[in-house]
Design a protein around this motif. Structure first.
Motif, PDB file in Angstrom:
ATOM      1  N   UNK A 172      31.646  24.682  27.848  1.00 49.21           N
ATOM      2  CA  UNK A 172      33.056  24.872  28.208  1.00 49.21           C
ATOM      3  C   UNK A 172      33.241  26.101  29.077  1.00 49.21           C
ATOM      4  N   UNK A 173      32.562  27.162  28.715  1.00 53.82           N
ATOM      5  CA  UNK A 173      32.631  28.399  29.500  1.00 53.82           C
ATOM      6  C   UNK A 173      32.051  28.183  30.897  1.00 53.82           C
ATOM      7  N   UNK A 174      30.919  27.495  30.972  1.00 59.23           N
ATOM      8  CA  UNK A 174      30.300  27.192  32.263  1.00 59.23           C
ATOM      9  C   UNK A 174      31.227  26.325  33.113  1.00 59.23           C
ATOM     10  N   UNK A 175      31.837  25.335  32.494  1.00 63.43           N
ATOM     11  CA  UNK A 175      32.748  24.446  33.208  1.00 63.43           C
ATOM     12  C   UNK A 175      33.929  25.225  33.781  1.00 63.43           C
ATOM     13  N   UNK A 176      34.532  26.103  32.961  1.00 58.76           N
ATOM     14  CA  UNK A 176      35.666  26.900  33.446  1.00 58.76           C
ATOM     15  C   UNK A 176      35.239  27.832  34.579  1.00 58.76           C
ATOM     16  N   UNK A 177      34.052  28.425  34.438  1.00 60.12           N
ATOM     17  CA  UNK A 177      33.572  29.333  35.456  1.00 60.12           C
ATOM     18  C   UNK A 177      33.331  28.595  36.774  1.00 60.12           C
ATOM     19  N   UNK A 178      32.700  27.433  36.696  1.00 60.06           N
ATOM     20  CA  UNK A 178      32.419  26.674  37.915  1.00 60.06           C
ATOM     21  C   UNK A 178      33.695  26.123  38.539  1.00 60.06           C
ATOM     22  N   UNK A 179      34.646  25.721  37.719  1.00 58.71           N
ATOM     23  CA  UNK A 179      35.922  25.222  38.258  1.00 58.71           C
ATOM     24  C   UNK A 179      36.646  26.328  39.013  1.00 58.71           C
ATOM     25  N   UNK A 180      36.580  27.562  38.493  1.00 67.18           N
ATOM     26  CA  UNK A 180      37.225  28.680  39.173  1.00 67.18           C
ATOM     27  C   UNK A 180      36.540  28.964  40.506  1.00 67.18           C
ATOM     28  N   UNK A 181      35.218  28.795  40.561  1.00 70.95           N
ATOM     29  CA  UNK A 181      34.485  29.051  41.803  1.00 70.95           C
ATOM     30  C   UNK A 181      34.705  27.950  42.828  1.00 70.95           C
ATOM     31  N   UNK A 182      34.834  26.717  42.365  1.00 69.57           N
ATOM     32  CA  UNK A 182      34.937  25.575  43.271  1.00 69.57           C
ATOM     33  C   UNK A 182      36.372  25.312  43.679  1.00 69.57           C
ATOM     34  N   UNK A 183      37.349  25.816  42.908  1.00 71.60           N
ATOM     35  CA  UNK A 183      38.758  25.546  43.196  1.00 71.60           C
ATOM     36  C   UNK A 183      39.098  26.003  44.607  1.00 71.60           C
ATOM     37  N   UNK A 184      39.981  25.248  45.229  1.00 64.81           N
ATOM     38  CA  UNK A 184      40.389  25.579  46.592  1.00 64.81           C
ATOM     39  C   UNK A 184      41.139  26.903  46.597  1.00 64.81           C
ATOM     40  N   UNK A 185      40.796  27.787  47.519  1.00 65.01           N
ATOM     41  CA  UNK A 185      41.498  29.069  47.581  1.00 65.01           C
ATOM     42  C   UNK A 185      42.945  28.865  48.000  1.00 65.01           C
ATOM     43  N   UNK A 186      43.809  29.698  47.457  1.00 68.69           N
ATOM     44  CA  UNK A 186      45.226  29.589  47.801  1.00 68.69           C
ATOM     45  C   UNK A 186      45.460  30.222  49.161  1.00 68.69           C
ATOM     46  N   UNK A 187      46.546  29.804  49.803  1.00 69.00           N
ATOM     47  CA  UNK A 187      46.896  30.364  51.098  1.00 69.00           C
ATOM     48  C   UNK A 187      47.323  31.818  50.935  1.00 69.00           C
ATOM     49  N   UNK A 188      46.969  32.648  51.883  1.00 66.49           N
ATOM     50  CA  UNK A 188      47.347  34.049  51.841  1.00 66.49           C
ATOM     51  C   UNK A 188      48.839  34.151  52.100  1.00 66.49           C
ATOM     52  N   UNK A 189      49.494  35.054  51.403  1.00 66.65           N
ATOM     53  CA  UNK A 189      50.909  35.274  51.616  1.00 66.65           C
ATOM     54  C   UNK A 189      51.786  34.204  50.989  1.00 66.65           C
ATOM     55  N   UNK A 190      51.201  33.382  50.192  1.00 66.98           N
ATOM     56  CA  UNK A 190      51.976  32.301  49.555  1.00 66.98           C
ATOM     57  C   UNK A 190      52.817  32.901  48.429  1.00 66.98           C
ATOM     58  N   UNK A 191      54.101  32.615  48.463  1.00 68.80           N
ATOM     59  CA  UNK A 191      54.984  33.140  47.433  1.00 68.80           C
ATOM     60  C   UNK A 191      54.878  32.309  46.180  1.00 68.80           C
ATOM     61  N   UNK A 192      55.062  32.943  45.053  1.00 68.87           N
ATOM     62  CA  UNK A 192      55.013  32.231  43.772  1.00 68.87           C
ATOM     63  C   UNK A 192      56.362  32.160  43.164  1.00 68.87           C
TER      64      UNK A 192
END
Length: 172
Positions: free
Chosen positions: A152-172
């Motif tokens: 589970x820890x490995x899966x979460x870690x890899x998902x965070x690495x593979x996830x698409x980066x967010x656009x810079x300056x994107x408002x939340x």
């Protein structure tokens, strides 16, 4: 057009009867026959015997679909993998080696006992749970829950690495 409304039920029945033998959806056969009818009507007017023409058109479309099915090979990039052949063997081995290196590097970054446990589970010597438990100094009964937490820890870690980066300056 009155002709289209008159032929619609017959076409649906004929296409439903021919589609399983042709290995296509009935709607695909219907669409092909409607196109044939449009081409026929533009070229030489409506058919003299519409029902007879429609039956032969459905059968012709089904024959064409069967011929195409013999020539066409479905492509599944996941199941097929890289193309096989002498020129791709080296490429395939290099990609597999890179995949293994990335996985082992991710496993080494895990916290606690996870690197040792997952490395032992991925070992080419294929040790038993008893051997792994003895080498790691933990009970054999706790290997399953620890393994589950580590994966589970490995899966979460890899998902965070593979996830698409967010656009810079994107408002939340």
């Amino acid at each position: 057009m009155d002709l289209l409304e008159e032929l619609r039920p017959l076409l649906a029945a004929e296409a439903a009867a021919e589609a399983p033998g042709a290995g296509v959806e009935p709607a695909d056969l219907e669409q092909g026959v409607w196109l044939r009818l449009l081409e026929h009507t533009r070229a030489s007017g409506p058919p003299q015997q519409p029902a007879r023409w429609l039956r032969s058109a459905v059968r012709a479309e089904a024959r064409g679909a069967r011929r195409r099915a013999l020539r066409e090979v479905p492509y599944d990039p996941v199941a097929d993998g890289p193309p096989s052949g002498p020129e791709s063997c080296a490429e395939r081995r290099a990609l597999e080696a890179e995949r293994r290196r990335a996985l082992h590097a991710a496993v080494r970054r895990l916290p606690g006992r996870c690197p040792g446990l997952l490395s032992a589970l991925m070992s080419r010597s294929d040790p038993t749970y008893r051997e792994i438990a003895g080498a790691l100094g933990i009970s054999q009964g706790s290997l399953g829950p620890v393994r589950s937490r580590c994966l589970g820890c490995l899966r979460r870690m890899l998902m965070a690495e593979v996830a698409a980066p967010e656009l810079w300056g994107k408002e939340r």
